[in-house]
Design a protein around this motif. Structure first.
Motif, PDB file in Angstrom:
ATOM      1  N   ASP A  18      39.203   5.906 -11.696  1.00 56.15           N
ATOM      2  CA  ASP A  18      38.687   7.267 -11.866  1.00 56.15           C
ATOM      3  C   ASP A  18      37.803   7.637 -10.670  1.00 56.15           C
ATOM      4  OD1 ASP A  18      36.174   6.073 -12.265  1.00 56.15           O
ATOM      5  OD2 ASP A  18      35.995   6.730 -14.350  1.00 56.15           O
ATOM      6  N   ALA A  19      37.097   8.751 -10.776  1.00 56.14           N
ATOM      7  CA  ALA A  19      36.273   9.251  -9.674  1.00 56.14           C
ATOM      8  C   ALA A  19      35.170   8.270  -9.281  1.00 56.14           C
ATOM      9  CB  ALA A  19      35.668  10.607 -10.047  1.00 56.14           C
ATOM     10  N   ASP A  20      34.794   7.371 -10.195  1.00 54.26           N
ATOM     11  CA  ASP A  20      33.764   6.375  -9.903  1.00 54.26           C
ATOM     12  C   ASP A  20      34.352   5.007  -9.578  1.00 54.26           C
ATOM     13  OD1 ASP A  20      31.629   8.229 -10.467  1.00 54.26           O
ATOM     14  OD2 ASP A  20      32.115   7.973 -12.587  1.00 54.26           O
ATOM     15  N   LYS A  75      42.056  10.369  -3.408  1.00 53.41           N
ATOM     16  CA  LYS A  75      41.257   9.141  -3.510  1.00 53.41           C
ATOM     17  C   LYS A  75      40.060   9.388  -4.435  1.00 53.41           C
ATOM     18  CE  LYS A  75      42.476   7.069   0.913  1.00 53.41           C
ATOM     19  NZ  LYS A  75      43.754   6.724   0.348  1.00 53.41           N
ATOM     20  N   PRO A  76      39.522   8.320  -5.068  1.00 54.73           N
ATOM     21  CA  PRO A  76      38.386   8.488  -5.983  1.00 54.73           C
ATOM     22  C   PRO A  76      37.210   9.260  -5.370  1.00 54.73           C
ATOM     23  CG  PRO A  76      39.283   6.292  -6.236  1.00 54.73           C
ATOM     24  CD  PRO A  76      40.008   6.925  -5.071  1.00 54.73           C
ATOM     25  N   GLU A  77      36.935   9.057  -4.079  1.00 53.75           N
ATOM     26  CA  GLU A  77      35.809   9.744  -3.440  1.00 53.75           C
ATOM     27  C   GLU A  77      35.996  11.264  -3.484  1.00 53.75           C
ATOM     28  OE1 GLU A  77      36.601   5.849  -2.476  1.00 53.75           O
ATOM     29  OE2 GLU A  77      37.764   7.403  -1.463  1.00 53.75           O
ATOM     30  N   LYS A  78      37.226  11.713  -3.253  1.00 49.81           N
ATOM     31  CA  LYS A  78      37.503  13.157  -3.294  1.00 49.81           C
ATOM     32  C   LYS A  78      37.403  13.661  -4.735  1.00 49.81           C
ATOM     33  CE  LYS A  78      40.653  16.774  -1.723  1.00 49.81           C
ATOM     34  NZ  LYS A  78      41.968  17.097  -1.157  1.00 49.81           N
ATOM     35  N   ARG A  83      34.608  16.700  -8.966  1.00 51.14           N
ATOM     36  CA  ARG A  83      33.890  16.688 -10.248  1.00 51.14           C
ATOM     37  C   ARG A  83      32.488  17.275 -10.083  1.00 51.14           C
ATOM     38  NH1 ARG A  83      32.825  10.922 -12.178  1.00 51.14           N
ATOM     39  NH2 ARG A  83      31.276  11.144 -10.548  1.00 51.14           N
ATOM     40  N   GLU A  84      31.788  16.836  -9.032  1.00 57.16           N
ATOM     41  CA  GLU A  84      30.415  17.305  -8.806  1.00 57.16           C
ATOM     42  C   GLU A  84      30.399  18.792  -8.464  1.00 57.16           C
ATOM     43  OE1 GLU A  84      28.285  15.023  -9.714  1.00 57.16           O
ATOM     44  OE2 GLU A  84      29.932  13.578  -9.686  1.00 57.16           O
ATOM     45  N   LYS A  85      31.248  19.215  -7.542  1.00 54.60           N
ATOM     46  CA  LYS A  85      31.248  20.609  -7.075  1.00 54.60           C
ATOM     47  C   LYS A  85      31.567  21.578  -8.209  1.00 54.60           C
ATOM     48  CE  LYS A  85      33.141  23.627  -3.518  1.00 54.60           C
ATOM     49  NZ  LYS A  85      34.071  24.611  -4.000  1.00 54.60           N
ATOM     50  N   GLU A  86      32.515  21.218  -9.078  1.00 59.01           N
ATOM     51  CA  GLU A  86      32.973  22.124 -10.139  1.00 59.01           C
ATOM     52  C   GLU A  86      32.387  21.798 -11.512  1.00 59.01           C
ATOM     53  OE1 GLU A  86      34.449  24.789  -9.273  1.00 59.01           O
ATOM     54  OE2 GLU A  86      34.955  24.183  -7.222  1.00 59.01           O
ATOM     55  N   THR A  91      38.366  13.547 -17.403  1.00 60.71           N
ATOM     56  CA  THR A  91      38.544  12.315 -16.648  1.00 60.71           C
ATOM     57  C   THR A  91      39.580  12.565 -15.556  1.00 60.71           C
ATOM     58  OG1 THR A  91      38.048  10.991 -18.610  1.00 60.71           O
ATOM     59  CG2 THR A  91      39.244   9.885 -16.823  1.00 60.71           C
ATOM     60  N   LEU A  92      39.205  12.278 -14.311  1.00 59.21           N
ATOM     61  CA  LEU A  92      40.117  12.442 -13.179  1.00 59.21           C
ATOM     62  C   LEU A  92      40.448  11.066 -12.634  1.00 59.21           C
ATOM     63  CD1 LEU A  92      38.223  15.344 -11.353  1.00 59.21           C
ATOM     64  CD2 LEU A  92      40.212  15.534 -12.879  1.00 59.21           C
ATOM     65  N   VAL A  93      41.738  10.766 -12.464  1.00 60.12           N
ATOM     66  CA  VAL A  93      42.136   9.467 -11.930  1.00 60.12           C
ATOM     67  C   VAL A  93      42.992   9.644 -10.677  1.00 60.12           C
ATOM     68  CG1 VAL A  93      41.953   8.278 -14.157  1.00 60.12           C
ATOM     69  CG2 VAL A  93      44.153   9.238 -13.458  1.00 60.12           C
ATOM     70  N   SER A  94      42.982   8.603  -9.866  1.00 58.48           N
ATOM     71  CA  SER A  94      43.623   8.609  -8.559  1.00 58.48           C
ATOM     72  C   SER A  94      44.925   7.815  -8.571  1.00 58.48           C
ATOM     73  CB  SER A  94      42.641   7.980  -7.554  1.00 58.48           C
ATOM     74  OG  SER A  94      43.256   7.743  -6.326  1.00 58.48           O
TER      75      SER A  94
END
Length: 159
Positions: A18-20, A75-78, A83-86, A91-94
């Motif tokens: 995921d994003a983390d 990629k998880p970093e993007k 997630r932070e910006k919006e 749950t977002l996965v790569s």
């Protein structure tokens, strides 16, 4: 290009970061319904609208027993930036290899501005509590799609 899934098919299990960077598995959601949606790229207008729509309706969906997982090749970093910006709560996965997208029939030839290209096919798969495909929607529109899912699943409208 892989075959598109049909209602009644077993949903291919997956484990993706995921994003983390935490591993998320579809099988960990057994006992709950899961809306798995595939989108081309974080931080683009259509994908942002779709992710915000899912976030805005997450309480309704979760209350009706649905978890939501968004899958993109980012990629998880993007995904973390997205997630932070919006202020996303889904749950977002790569899936940078696009292997899961291919298993779900969500990667392949599609029309883009009148041309045939190969890429992510915006798709939504609803998986039941046993891990079977309940609905498989391909080439969906980013705008209005979440409201359509809520109507199609006969869930209460939030509006």
């Amino acid at each position: 290009m892989s075959e598109r899934l049909q209602p009644g098919d077993p949903a291919p299990d997956f484990t993706l970061p995921d994003a983390d960077g935490k591993e998320i598995s579809l099988s960990a959601h057994r006992g709950r319904k899961v809306i798995v949606y595939f989108y081309p790229a974080a931080l683009t207008p259509g994908c942002t609208k779709q992710a915000c729509d899912f976030t805005d309706n997450l309480d309704l969906l979760a209350g009706e027993g649905y978890d939501v997982i968004g899958v993109s090749p980012d990629k998880p970093e993007k995904l973390a930036k997205f997630r932070e910006k919006e202020d996303l709560r889904v749950t977002l996965v790569s899936d940078p290899s696009k292997a899961v997208m291919e298993e779900y029939g969500a990667f392949g030839e599609k029309k883009l501005y009148g041309k045939t290209v190969t890429g992510v096919i915006r798709s939504t798969i609803v998986v039941d509590e046993e891990g079977k495909v309940e609905r498989a929607l391909y080439n969906v529109k980013a705008t209005g799609h979440v409201a359509k899912i809520i109507r199609d699943l006969d869930l209460a409208e939030t509006i």
